[in-house]
Design a protein around this motif. Structure first.
Motif, PDB file in Angstrom:
ATOM      1  N   ALA A 114     -78.185   3.891 -59.106  1.00  0.00           N
ATOM      2  CA  ALA A 114     -79.690   4.470 -58.880  1.00  0.00           C
ATOM      3  C   ALA A 114     -80.262   4.092 -57.565  1.00  0.00           C
ATOM      4  CB  ALA A 114     -80.309   4.203 -59.961  1.00  0.00           C
ATOM      5  N   LEU A 115     -80.004   2.957 -57.027  1.00  0.00           N
ATOM      6  CA  LEU A 115     -80.566   2.398 -55.909  1.00  0.00           C
ATOM      7  C   LEU A 115     -79.889   3.060 -54.666  1.00  0.00           C
ATOM      8  CD1 LEU A 115     -81.428  -1.453 -56.759  1.00  0.00           C
ATOM      9  CD2 LEU A 115     -83.237   0.544 -56.470  1.00  0.00           C
ATOM     10  N   LEU A 118     -81.019   6.432 -54.177  1.00  0.00           N
ATOM     11  CA  LEU A 118     -82.486   6.494 -53.751  1.00  0.00           C
ATOM     12  C   LEU A 118     -82.373   6.121 -52.278  1.00  0.00           C
ATOM     13  CD1 LEU A 118     -85.291   6.809 -54.460  1.00  0.00           C
ATOM     14  CD2 LEU A 118     -85.297   4.646 -55.173  1.00  0.00           C
ATOM     15  N   LEU A 119     -81.621   5.006 -51.670  1.00  0.00           N
ATOM     16  CA  LEU A 119     -81.626   4.780 -50.408  1.00  0.00           C
ATOM     17  C   LEU A 119     -81.163   6.043 -49.686  1.00  0.00           C
ATOM     18  CD1 LEU A 119     -82.159   2.535 -48.319  1.00  0.00           C
ATOM     19  CD2 LEU A 119     -79.870   1.607 -48.681  1.00  0.00           C
ATOM     20  N   ALA A 120     -79.921   6.802 -50.116  1.00  0.00           N
ATOM     21  CA  ALA A 120     -79.362   7.675 -49.171  1.00  0.00           C
ATOM     22  C   ALA A 120     -80.395   9.126 -49.372  1.00  0.00           C
ATOM     23  CB  ALA A 120     -78.280   8.343 -50.193  1.00  0.00           C
ATOM     24  N   GLY A 121     -81.017   9.112 -50.321  1.00  0.00           N
ATOM     25  CA  GLY A 121     -81.936  10.331 -50.243  1.00  0.00           C
ATOM     26  C   GLY A 121     -83.107   9.946 -49.406  1.00  0.00           C
ATOM     27  N   VAL A 122     -83.909   8.971 -49.481  1.00  0.00           N
ATOM     28  CA  VAL A 122     -85.122   8.305 -48.740  1.00  0.00           C
ATOM     29  C   VAL A 122     -84.590   8.457 -46.850  1.00  0.00           C
ATOM     30  CG1 VAL A 122     -86.507   6.586 -47.965  1.00  0.00           C
ATOM     31  CG2 VAL A 122     -86.451   7.282 -50.452  1.00  0.00           C
ATOM     32  N   LEU A 123     -83.151   7.647 -46.991  1.00  0.00           N
ATOM     33  CA  LEU A 123     -82.965   7.771 -45.366  1.00  0.00           C
ATOM     34  C   LEU A 123     -82.574   9.179 -45.097  1.00  0.00           C
ATOM     35  CD1 LEU A 123     -80.591   4.498 -45.368  1.00  0.00           C
ATOM     36  CD2 LEU A 123     -82.794   5.160 -44.144  1.00  0.00           C
ATOM     37  N   HIS A 149     -86.242  30.812 -58.436  1.00  0.00           N
ATOM     38  CA  HIS A 149     -87.729  30.210 -59.018  1.00  0.00           C
ATOM     39  C   HIS A 149     -87.938  28.606 -58.857  1.00  0.00           C
ATOM     40  CE1 HIS A 149     -87.872  34.207 -60.733  1.00  0.00           C
ATOM     41  NE2 HIS A 149     -86.878  34.046 -61.516  1.00  0.00           N
ATOM     42  N   TRP A 150     -87.294  28.317 -57.726  1.00  0.00           N
ATOM     43  CA  TRP A 150     -87.314  26.840 -57.441  1.00  0.00           C
ATOM     44  C   TRP A 150     -87.372  26.502 -55.845  1.00  0.00           C
ATOM     45  CZ3 TRP A 150     -88.077  23.204 -60.824  1.00  0.00           C
ATOM     46  CH2 TRP A 150     -88.058  22.031 -60.589  1.00  0.00           C
ATOM     47  N   PRO A 151     -88.093  25.548 -55.641  1.00  0.00           N
ATOM     48  CA  PRO A 151     -88.469  25.290 -54.318  1.00  0.00           C
ATOM     49  C   PRO A 151     -86.756  25.032 -53.522  1.00  0.00           C
ATOM     50  CG  PRO A 151     -89.832  24.209 -55.460  1.00  0.00           C
ATOM     51  CD  PRO A 151     -88.831  24.645 -56.202  1.00  0.00           C
ATOM     52  N   ILE A 152     -86.704  25.328 -52.051  1.00  0.00           N
ATOM     53  CA  ILE A 152     -85.364  25.107 -51.458  1.00  0.00           C
ATOM     54  C   ILE A 152     -85.329  23.535 -51.360  1.00  0.00           C
ATOM     55  CG2 ILE A 152     -84.263  25.557 -49.244  1.00  0.00           C
ATOM     56  CD1 ILE A 152     -85.518  28.444 -49.365  1.00  0.00           C
ATOM     57  N   PHE A 153     -84.144  22.975 -51.620  1.00  0.00           N
ATOM     58  CA  PHE A 153     -84.057  21.338 -51.472  1.00  0.00           C
ATOM     59  C   PHE A 153     -82.764  21.248 -50.604  1.00  0.00           C
ATOM     60  CE2 PHE A 153     -82.324  22.940 -55.405  1.00  0.00           C
ATOM     61  CZ  PHE A 153     -81.270  22.443 -55.426  1.00  0.00           C
ATOM     62  N   ASN A 154     -82.311  19.840 -50.429  1.00  0.00           N
ATOM     63  CA  ASN A 154     -81.136  19.491 -49.792  1.00  0.00           C
ATOM     64  C   ASN A 154     -80.649  18.432 -50.640  1.00  0.00           C
ATOM     65  OD1 ASN A 154     -82.431  16.815 -49.117  1.00  0.00           O
ATOM     66  ND2 ASN A 154     -83.493  17.955 -47.355  1.00  0.00           N
ATOM     67  N   ASN A 161     -83.963  12.778 -56.737  1.00  0.00           N
ATOM     68  CA  ASN A 161     -84.167  13.157 -58.484  1.00  0.00           C
ATOM     69  C   ASN A 161     -83.241  12.563 -59.381  1.00  0.00           C
ATOM     70  OD1 ASN A 161     -86.511  15.199 -58.555  1.00  0.00           O
ATOM     71  ND2 ASN A 161     -85.165  15.673 -56.642  1.00  0.00           N
ATOM     72  N   VAL A 162     -82.014  12.292 -59.168  1.00  0.00           N
ATOM     73  CA  VAL A 162     -81.047  11.637 -59.953  1.00  0.00           C
ATOM     74  C   VAL A 162     -81.227  10.309 -59.905  1.00  0.00           C
ATOM     75  CG1 VAL A 162     -78.527  11.213 -60.104  1.00  0.00           C
ATOM     76  CG2 VAL A 162     -79.053  13.360 -59.532  1.00  0.00           C
ATOM     77  N   ALA A 163     -81.420   9.663 -58.888  1.00  0.00           N
ATOM     78  CA  ALA A 163     -82.060   8.185 -59.044  1.00  0.00           C
ATOM     79  C   ALA A 163     -83.205   8.051 -59.761  1.00  0.00           C
ATOM     80  CB  ALA A 163     -82.316   7.942 -57.488  1.00  0.00           C
TER      81      ALA A 163
END
Length: 184
Positions: A114-115, A118-123, A149-154, A161-163
């Motif tokens: 999880a961490l 989270l770090l990969a996503g935030v960075l 019907h969903w915003p575009i994401f990366n 979100n998984v974190a």
């Protein structure tokens, strides 16, 4: 008799310490590997999308269900907070510091995963904010994965979100960073 018991207790304590050290090493390795690999995947996919989709519209991968469409998001989730980009970048910097600080205590593999996510996503998104146009700490995040019907994401957004989901699961299960459970 007492001597034998204290020798056995000392051996048991030493064994538990070895297991705890091994668990901590395994968890930290998982944290680092997850963070590094997914950060690089995020950077790589964004670079590829910017290069290949700069002058194109949506590219369908699975009909209308899944496609790629390059967008640049100046704000937070769902394009909100576009006038707070510098503040969002500063919050992301603090989040990176908190995640790294927490990772020093992690001894549980689910928490480590999880961490790391989270770090990969935030960075990943922070890197866009620091190095992309229009300038440092105001850069627009590259988004490209589009569902109906969903915003575009990366990839970074998926990691975050998984974190969040894994952190909630661990919290509801009462599992601490070190692997112990609440009330035990």
């Amino acid at each position: 008799m007492w001597e034998t018991r204290s020798i056995m207790q000392a051996a048991h304590a030493e064994s538990e310490s070895t297991v705890a050290t091994s668990s901590r090493r395994t968890a930290r390795a998982l944290f680092v590997a997850t963070a590094v690999v997914l950060y690089l995947v995020d950077l790589g996919t964004k670079s590829l999308v910017v290069e290949k989709l700069a002058d194109r519209g949506r590219v369908d991968l699975v009909g209308d269900l899944l496609g790629f469409r390059l967008t640049r998001n100046p704000g937070a989730a769902f394009g909100t907070g576009t006038s707070y980009t510098v503040l969002l970048s500063c919050v992301a910097l603090v989040a990176v510091g908190v995640v790294v600080w927490l990772s020093a205590r992690v001894a549980n593999r689910v928490w480590a995963l999880a961490l790391g996510l989270l770090l990969a996503g935030v960075l990943g998104n922070l890197t866009d904010r620091v190095f992309r146009e229009p300038g440092p700490f105001e850069g627009h995040v590259v988004d490209f994965i589009q569902l109906p019907h969903w915003p575009i994401f990366n990839v970074a957004d998926m990691c975050i979100n998984v974190a969040a989901l894994l952190i909630l699961v661990q919290a509801f299960r009462g599992v601490r960073l070190n692997g112990t459970r609440d009330g035990k």
